[in-house]
Design a protein around this motif. Structure first.
Motif, PDB file in Angstrom:
ATOM      1  N   ARG A 194      -8.127 -10.182  -4.651  1.00 33.59           N
ATOM      2  CA  ARG A 194      -7.885  -9.458  -3.393  1.00 33.59           C
ATOM      3  C   ARG A 194      -8.827  -8.274  -3.256  1.00 33.59           C
ATOM      4  O   ARG A 194      -9.413  -8.042  -2.188  1.00 33.59           O
ATOM      5  CB  ARG A 194      -6.450  -8.947  -3.333  1.00 33.59           C
ATOM      6  CG  ARG A 194      -5.442  -9.965  -2.926  1.00 33.59           C
ATOM      7  CD  ARG A 194      -4.102  -9.288  -2.725  1.00 33.59           C
ATOM      8  NE  ARG A 194      -3.840  -9.231  -1.303  1.00 33.59           N
ATOM      9  CZ  ARG A 194      -2.660  -9.439  -0.759  1.00 33.59           C
ATOM     10  NH1 ARG A 194      -1.613  -9.691  -1.515  1.00 33.59           N
ATOM     11  NH2 ARG A 194      -2.511  -9.384   0.533  1.00 33.59           N
ATOM     12  N   VAL A 195      -8.985  -7.521  -4.341  1.00 27.35           N
ATOM     13  CA  VAL A 195      -9.853  -6.341  -4.311  1.00 27.35           C
ATOM     14  C   VAL A 195     -11.304  -6.765  -4.074  1.00 27.35           C
ATOM     15  O   VAL A 195     -12.025  -6.119  -3.294  1.00 27.35           O
ATOM     16  CB  VAL A 195      -9.702  -5.521  -5.610  1.00 27.35           C
ATOM     17  CG1 VAL A 195     -10.767  -4.443  -5.714  1.00 27.35           C
ATOM     18  CG2 VAL A 195      -8.310  -4.903  -5.677  1.00 27.35           C
ATOM     19  N   ARG A 196     -11.712  -7.843  -4.679  1.00 27.85           N
ATOM     20  CA  ARG A 196     -13.092  -8.321  -4.484  1.00 27.85           C
ATOM     21  C   ARG A 196     -13.322  -8.778  -3.044  1.00 27.85           C
ATOM     22  O   ARG A 196     -14.399  -8.571  -2.482  1.00 27.85           O
ATOM     23  CB  ARG A 196     -13.412  -9.430  -5.473  1.00 27.85           C
ATOM     24  CG  ARG A 196     -13.599  -8.893  -6.869  1.00 27.85           C
ATOM     25  CD  ARG A 196     -14.046  -9.951  -7.836  1.00 27.85           C
ATOM     26  NE  ARG A 196     -14.241  -9.339  -9.148  1.00 27.85           N
ATOM     27  CZ  ARG A 196     -13.954  -9.917 -10.284  1.00 27.85           C
ATOM     28  NH1 ARG A 196     -13.475 -11.159 -10.302  1.00 27.85           N
ATOM     29  NH2 ARG A 196     -14.151  -9.297 -11.421  1.00 27.85           N
ATOM     30  N   ALA A 203     -13.600  -3.756  10.563  1.00 24.43           N
ATOM     31  CA  ALA A 203     -12.827  -2.633  10.018  1.00 24.43           C
ATOM     32  C   ALA A 203     -11.329  -2.912  10.115  1.00 24.43           C
ATOM     33  O   ALA A 203     -10.568  -2.599   9.192  1.00 24.43           O
ATOM     34  CB  ALA A 203     -13.187  -1.342  10.757  1.00 24.43           C
ATOM     35  N   ALA A 204     -10.912  -3.517  11.207  1.00 26.32           N
ATOM     36  CA  ALA A 204      -9.496  -3.868  11.356  1.00 26.32           C
ATOM     37  C   ALA A 204      -9.083  -4.899  10.303  1.00 26.32           C
ATOM     38  O   ALA A 204      -7.978  -4.836   9.759  1.00 26.32           O
ATOM     39  CB  ALA A 204      -9.232  -4.403  12.763  1.00 26.32           C
ATOM     40  N   ALA A 205      -9.979  -5.836  10.004  1.00 22.88           N
ATOM     41  CA  ALA A 205      -9.687  -6.840   8.982  1.00 22.88           C
ATOM     42  C   ALA A 205      -9.548  -6.190   7.611  1.00 22.88           C
ATOM     43  O   ALA A 205      -8.668  -6.554   6.826  1.00 22.88           O
ATOM     44  CB  ALA A 205     -10.786  -7.907   8.961  1.00 22.88           C
ATOM     45  N   VAL A 206     -10.395  -5.204   7.319  1.00 22.47           N
ATOM     46  CA  VAL A 206     -10.297  -4.488   6.044  1.00 22.47           C
ATOM     47  C   VAL A 206      -8.974  -3.738   5.966  1.00 22.47           C
ATOM     48  O   VAL A 206      -8.286  -3.768   4.942  1.00 22.47           O
ATOM     49  CB  VAL A 206     -11.484  -3.524   5.849  1.00 22.47           C
ATOM     50  CG1 VAL A 206     -11.241  -2.578   4.681  1.00 22.47           C
ATOM     51  CG2 VAL A 206     -12.772  -4.304   5.641  1.00 22.47           C
ATOM     52  N   ARG A 207      -8.615  -3.102   7.052  1.00 18.70           N
ATOM     53  CA  ARG A 207      -7.339  -2.374   7.064  1.00 18.70           C
ATOM     54  C   ARG A 207      -6.175  -3.330   6.797  1.00 18.70           C
ATOM     55  O   ARG A 207      -5.276  -3.032   6.025  1.00 18.70           O
ATOM     56  CB  ARG A 207      -7.146  -1.667   8.400  1.00 18.70           C
ATOM     57  CG  ARG A 207      -5.896  -0.850   8.452  1.00 18.70           C
ATOM     58  CD  ARG A 207      -5.780  -0.112   9.750  1.00 18.70           C
ATOM     59  NE  ARG A 207      -4.597   0.720   9.730  1.00 18.70           N
ATOM     60  CZ  ARG A 207      -4.210   1.472  10.725  1.00 18.70           C
ATOM     61  NH1 ARG A 207      -4.926   1.523  11.840  1.00 18.70           N
ATOM     62  NH2 ARG A 207      -3.128   2.189  10.645  1.00 18.70           N
ATOM     63  N   GLY A 208      -6.200  -4.484   7.424  1.00 19.19           N
ATOM     64  CA  GLY A 208      -5.155  -5.479   7.195  1.00 19.19           C
ATOM     65  C   GLY A 208      -5.132  -5.947   5.749  1.00 19.19           C
ATOM     66  O   GLY A 208      -4.069  -6.105   5.145  1.00 19.19           O
ATOM     67  N   ALA A 209      -6.313  -6.144   5.172  1.00 16.61           N
ATOM     68  CA  ALA A 209      -6.396  -6.590   3.779  1.00 16.61           C
ATOM     69  C   ALA A 209      -5.881  -5.516   2.825  1.00 16.61           C
ATOM     70  O   ALA A 209      -5.155  -5.814   1.873  1.00 16.61           O
ATOM     71  CB  ALA A 209      -7.836  -6.964   3.435  1.00 16.61           C
ATOM     72  N   VAL A 210      -6.227  -4.269   3.079  1.00 18.24           N
ATOM     73  CA  VAL A 210      -5.736  -3.171   2.237  1.00 18.24           C
ATOM     74  C   VAL A 210      -4.222  -3.041   2.397  1.00 18.24           C
ATOM     75  O   VAL A 210      -3.503  -2.831   1.412  1.00 18.24           O
ATOM     76  CB  VAL A 210      -6.457  -1.842   2.561  1.00 18.24           C
ATOM     77  CG1 VAL A 210      -5.786  -0.664   1.883  1.00 18.24           C
ATOM     78  CG2 VAL A 210      -7.922  -1.937   2.142  1.00 18.24           C
ATOM     79  N   ASN A 211      -3.732  -3.177   3.619  1.00 17.42           N
ATOM     80  CA  ASN A 211      -2.280  -3.123   3.832  1.00 17.42           C
ATOM     81  C   ASN A 211      -1.574  -4.250   3.065  1.00 17.42           C
ATOM     82  O   ASN A 211      -0.514  -4.036   2.477  1.00 17.42           O
ATOM     83  CB  ASN A 211      -1.939  -3.206   5.315  1.00 17.42           C
ATOM     84  CG  ASN A 211      -2.224  -1.926   6.048  1.00 17.42           C
ATOM     85  OD1 ASN A 211      -2.351  -0.864   5.459  1.00 17.42           O
ATOM     86  ND2 ASN A 211      -2.337  -2.016   7.369  1.00 17.42           N
TER      87      ASN A 211
END
Length: 91
Positions: A14-16, A42-50
């Motif tokens: 997930r982190v990768r 950027a929205a996709a990154v935010r979703g992935a971090v969430n």
């Protein structure tokens, strides 16, 4: 969070993926990509971090708050740790 060793491969993957998404944003910015493209990334990154945070919070809750064999002190400590993270995360 020593108990994470059971999910190391999943969490690392997930982190990768998140790191790859961030690299794609960097490349898009350097390539002068359209704003909408960068915003979507950027929205996709935010979703992935969430999603990563959701998984980590769930694992912490199960291991350090809800596990039946915890002492009251350990349960209270796990609860306080989780509350501190949620407060910081919610800002």
């Amino acid at each position: 969070m020593g108990h994470l060793h059971a999910n190391t491969d999943s969490l690392t993957a997930r982190v990768r993926r998140i790191a790859g998404q961030l690299a794609a944003i960097e490349k898009a910015i350097e390539a002068d990509a359209p704003c909408a493209t960068v915003l979507q990334q950027a929205a996709a990154v935010r979703g992935a971090v969430n999603g990563l945070m959701d998984q980590l919070i769930e694992e912490h809750l199960r291991e350090h708050v809800a596990r039946p064999d915890l002492s009251p002190e350990a349960r209270a400590s796990g609860t306080e740790e989780l509350l501190a993270v949620i407060r910081r995360y919610a800002k």
